[in-house]
Design an enzyme around this catalytic site. Structure first.
Site, short mmCIF file in Angstrom:
data_model
loop_
_atom_site.label_atom_id
_atom_site.label_comp_id
_atom_site.label_asym_id
_atom_site.label_seq_id
_atom_site.Cartn_x
_atom_site.Cartn_y
_atom_site.Cartn_z
CG ASN A 33 0.33 1.98 6.44
OD1 ASN A 33 0.88 3.21 6.64
ND2 ASN A 33 1.43 1.08 7.28
CE LYS A 66 3.93 -0.03 4.92
NZ LYS A 66 4.98 -0.83 5.30
CG HIS A 108 4.12 0.45 11.34
ND1 HIS A 108 5.05 0.32 10.40
CD2 HIS A 108 2.94 -0.63 10.56
CE1 HIS A 108 4.51 -0.54 9.42
NE2 HIS A 108 3.40 -0.96 9.53
CD GLU A 124 7.44 0.26 7.27
OE1 GLU A 124 6.67 1.47 7.90
OE2 GLU A 124 7.55 -0.56 6.71
CD GLU A 141 1.35 -4.73 10.12
OE1 GLU A 141 0.66 -4.60 8.65
OE2 GLU A 141 2.08 -3.31 10.41
N GLY A 162 6.05 -5.86 3.80
CA GLY A 162 7.12 -5.11 2.89
C GLY A 162 8.31 -6.25 1.69
CB SER A 165 3.32 -9.79 2.84
OG SER A 165 4.38 -8.89 2.79
#
Ligand code: PGA
Length: 263
Positions: A9, A11, A95, A97, A176, A182, A224
């Site tokens: 991903n 992003k 996701h 985010e 996740e 992150g 991570s």
């Protein structure tokens, strides 16, 4: 034994297509050597068309999100049909985010504040159009008592409500834990936790899927992931694959993760 699914991903990275090519090229060149792994890269949608030309046959592409309608007056959104037309076989939905609601996060960024209802509509249309959906679920914080499992259950139940059983064959779930994602992650999750979470996720899926399918449903770990912890999540944790953020932008590291999954 079924193949492991390794998803990168990207992003909102990198900042130019020139840079994207430099990340993709080494992966596309080597990926064919890893027969036990399916590799998916989810770049910014902007790069999809050009990346499709360079990705070769082994690297599949995915979108990072899509709208819940195929077309219409939705300024700035991405059509799931358009994604498919550009050659994406997958789409990440839900996701963290994009789910994150409320005021700007500590990094000052305003998130998309997606609701469970929107995610549910997106899951329905993406699956209906034949895209494979990587549905992300995850709790903001962990507790030994396991009440975080309710968050996972709630996100799954709401995302999958009313989805036709036959479409769920193309569902991949990624757990996740938000607290482990992150560069500013509060902690790191363990393969033991993942093994337990995977069972729990499949138990919830069982209520939605055709008989016997939930125990085959791919459940990925994300948060991570790197070349050091990939093996333990795959082996001890029993992950069916990995959703990789930062490390998927460094081709050597991403290839290392792919080769670990292949072994
Ligand atoms: P990370 O991101 O690997 O950089 O923690 C994972 C993700 O958000 O999908």
């Amino acid at each position: 034994m079924s193949k492991k699914l390794i998803v990168g991903n990207w992003k909102m990275n990198p900042v130019s297509f020139e840079k994207a090519k430099k990340i993709l090229a080494p992966v596309a060149k080597k990926a064919g050597e890893f027969k036990q792994v399916d590799v998916v890269i989810c770049p910014p949608n902007l790069y999809l068309l050009e990346m499709k030309k360079l990705a070769g046959r082994k690297v599949m592409l995915g979108g990072q999100d899509c709208h819940y309608e195929s077309e219409g007056a939705f300024t700035g959104f991405t059509s799931p049909a358009g994604l498919r037309d550009l050659g994406a076989g997958y789409v990440i939905l839900g996701h963290s985010e994009r789910r994150r609601a409320g005021p700007p996060a500590s990094d000052g960024c305003i998130r998309a504040s997606e609701t469970d209802e929107e995610i549910n509509k997106k899951v329905k249309i993406a699956l209906k159009l034949g895209l494979k959906v990587i549905l992300c679920v995850g709790e903001e914080s962990f507790d030994e008592g396991g009440s975080y499992l309710r968050v996972i259950q709630d996100q799954l139940v709401k995302a999958l409500s009313g989805v036709p059983k036959k479409d769920l064959e193309n569902l991949v779930v990624a757990h996740e834990p938000v607290w482990a994602i992150g560069a500013n992650a509060k902690g790191s999750d363990t393969p033991e936790n993942f093994a337990h979470n995977k069972l729990f996720i499949r138990k919830v899926l069982n209520d939605f899927m055709a008989k016997g399918l939930a125990k085959e449903a791919p459940v990925l770990y994300g948060g991570s992931v790197n070349a050091k912890n990939a093996e333990s999540f795959l082996k001890e944790g029993g992950a069916d694959g990995l959703l990789v953020g930062r490390e998927s932008l460094i081709p050597e590291n991403f290839l290392k993760i792919i080769s670990i999954a292949n072994a």
